[in-house]
Structures are given as structure tokens and as C-alpha cells.
Design a protein around this motif. Structure first.
Motif, PDB file in Angstrom:
ATOM      1  N   TRP A 219      -4.092  -9.535   0.970  1.00 28.16           N
ATOM      2  CA  TRP A 219      -3.843  -8.590   2.058  1.00 28.16           C
ATOM      3  C   TRP A 219      -3.010  -7.408   1.593  1.00 28.16           C
ATOM      4  O   TRP A 219      -3.161  -6.295   2.105  1.00 28.16           O
ATOM      5  N   GLU A 220      -2.135  -7.618   0.639  1.00 29.35           N
ATOM      6  CA  GLU A 220      -1.324  -6.516   0.120  1.00 29.35           C
ATOM      7  C   GLU A 220      -2.232  -5.420  -0.446  1.00 29.35           C
ATOM      8  O   GLU A 220      -1.945  -4.230  -0.296  1.00 29.35           O
ATOM      9  N   ASN A 223      -4.265  -3.779   2.460  1.00 35.02           N
ATOM     10  CA  ASN A 223      -3.387  -2.929   3.272  1.00 35.02           C
ATOM     11  C   ASN A 223      -3.234  -1.533   2.691  1.00 35.02           C
ATOM     12  O   ASN A 223      -2.857  -0.593   3.391  1.00 35.02           O
ATOM     13  N   SER A 227      -3.601   0.655   5.935  1.00 34.65           N
ATOM     14  CA  SER A 227      -2.394   1.353   6.383  1.00 34.65           C
ATOM     15  C   SER A 227      -2.620   2.848   6.540  1.00 34.65           C
ATOM     16  O   SER A 227      -1.809   3.538   7.173  1.00 34.65           O
TER      17      SER A 227
END
Length: 248
Positions: A219-220, A223, A227
Motif C-alpha cells: 500500500w505504501e 499510495n 495520494s
């Protein structure tokens, strides 16, 4: 679905926007937004149109996809932007006479809106290690993910998309995908992620297995895209080889 002919000015503008290498990876998409009550009638006319093309052999080709929200997408490769100023159906329309006009009158009864636009395949962001292809035999089911973003975030979103591909490469993911970028005729900036599978169950199975392959920290990486996205849309559907056409 109507054949759209562009003006010289439109072609000139498009040629300024695209170079030759991009044109080889460019697709013209015609989208029909079919009314739910007319879906059976639309299917009937679309099949008649495909059969008529096979009979008259216009010099063109397209793939067809339909989505779960009743959009039908006719996707044609473009080698050069001047192709948009050509009408491959001129001879066919003359030979069919009134039947040509009647066929498109039937099409027009099936939707309240339709339109056309350009998308570009982005090869360096696409993850298909065995070779890039829009269609794969036996894998007609599709998931489409639209990632919209503001123009000011274009570079950051692209960087994030590259990071996602690098993750898939590093993990040797078995879930492959193609990336398309919006082009002329679209009102918002977006990337389109297209994922193929045999059917809905196969697609869900692959997605679940891919989660395990990518790991809990993935997910990092995702993102880095999300984001900077303004909105995200997901659709399912399938390719329709029965409605596709390619000249002989």
C-alpha cells in the motif's frame, strides 16, 4: 454509432499534440452509452453491423468491449492522426443504400448520448512481461480502473505509476496489466489500468493471489499514486469478439 469525420484544423491540432511514435500506440475510441431498456435492440443492431462489415469489407478494424454500466466501446488503432479524416465506410454506405441509413437510425434509438476520444498506450508503465497485447486469447473478462488527477499532479502520478510497475517487476507478479493515458477529446486527465482474466472468478482469484505476492507493505507504493489522485473509478466488463471487425 456514427462515423465521425474531422476537419483539417482538427487534424492539424492533433498532429501538433502527438509525435510519430505516440501515433503508433494510439487508439480512437467510440463510446455508446446504451439505455437499459434498449440493450437487446442495441445488441441486435451491433451484430447486424458487424456482419454487414464482414460482407462489404471496409478497410478498417476495431475491437469492442462492453462495461457493466452499459457502455459499448469500439476501439480502433490509429497509425497517423490523418486517419481520422478518412471515412472507410464510403463504398459500403453506397452499396447498402437505404439499409445503411436505417441501420444507424436503429443505433440512434438505443442511446441518448455517445462520443469519441483518443487514448494512448503507455508502454513503459504497462506490466506485461510476455509481450504487450490489448487482447489475450481466452481472457475476455476485464477490470478497468480509472485514476483521475489534476494537471498539476501529472508528474507525481506518473512517478507513482512507475513505482507500482517496479514493485510488480521486483515481486514477479503474475497479474499483468496495461496502462492507457487520456488524449484528445477527453475533458479530464486520467490513467486507465486494464486487467484481463478468463472470467470474474478468475479475476478475483488472481487479484487475491497478487495481494499475497506483493506483500503487506504494498500500500505504501500504491499510495504514491492514490495520494495525488482526485478520484478513482472501477468498472468490469468483457471484450466482445463477436462484435469486433478486421478487414481481410
Amino acid at each position: 454509432m456514427k462515423t465521425i469525420k474531422t476537419t483539417f484544423l482538427l487534424v492539424f491540432i492533433l498532429c501538433l499534440c502527438l509525435n510519430v511514435s505516440q501515433a503508433q500506440k494510439t487508439f480512437w475510441v467510440h463510446q455508446d452509452n446504451v439505455n437499459p431498456s434498449m440493450i437487446m435492440q442495441y445488441e441486435k443492431v451491433a451484430k447486424e453491423f458487424a456482419e454487414a462489415c464482414k460482407q462489404h469489407n471496409p478497410k478498417t478494424s476495431w475491437a469492442v468491449a462492453n462495461t457493466n454500466d452499459l457502455k459499448y466501446l469500439y476501439i480502433s488503432p490509429i497509425e497517423k492522426m490523418a486517419d481520422l479524416d478518412e471515412d472507410p465506410f464510403t463504398d459500403m454506405a453506397k452499396k447498402m443504400g437505404d439499409n445503411w441509413k436505417k441501420m444507424f437510425q436503429e443505433f440512434d434509438k438505443c442511446y441518448d448520448s455517445h462520443g469519441s476520444y483518443i487514448i494512448h498506450l503507455v508502454e513503459d508503465l504497462t506490466y506485461m512481461p510476455e509481450g504487450i497485447s490489448m487482447t489475450q486469447e481466452g481472457q475476455d473478462y476485464r477490470k478497468w480502473f480509472y485514476i483521475y488527477f489534476k494537471p498539476e499532479n501529472a508528474a507525481k502520478v506518473r512517478e507513482g505509476m512507475k513505482a507500482v510497475k517496479d514493485l510488480y517487476v521486483a515481486k514477479n507478479s503474475k497479474e499483468h496489466y496495461r496502462i492507457y493515458r487520456n488524449g484528445f477529446g477527453t475533458s479530464e486527465d486520467f490513467y486507465l489500468v486494464a486487467v484481463s482474466a478468463k472470467d470474474e472468478i478468475d479475476g478475483a482469484t488472481k487479484a487475491k493471489e497478487n495481494e499475497a505476492v506483493l506483500g503487506p507493505d504494498s500500500w505504501e507504493t500504491f499510495n504514491k499514486v492514490m495520494s495525488h489522485a482526485s478520484r478513482f473509478e472501477e468498472y468490469s466488463g468483457k471484450m466482445r469478439p463477436d462484435l469486433a471487425y478486421a478487414s481481410k
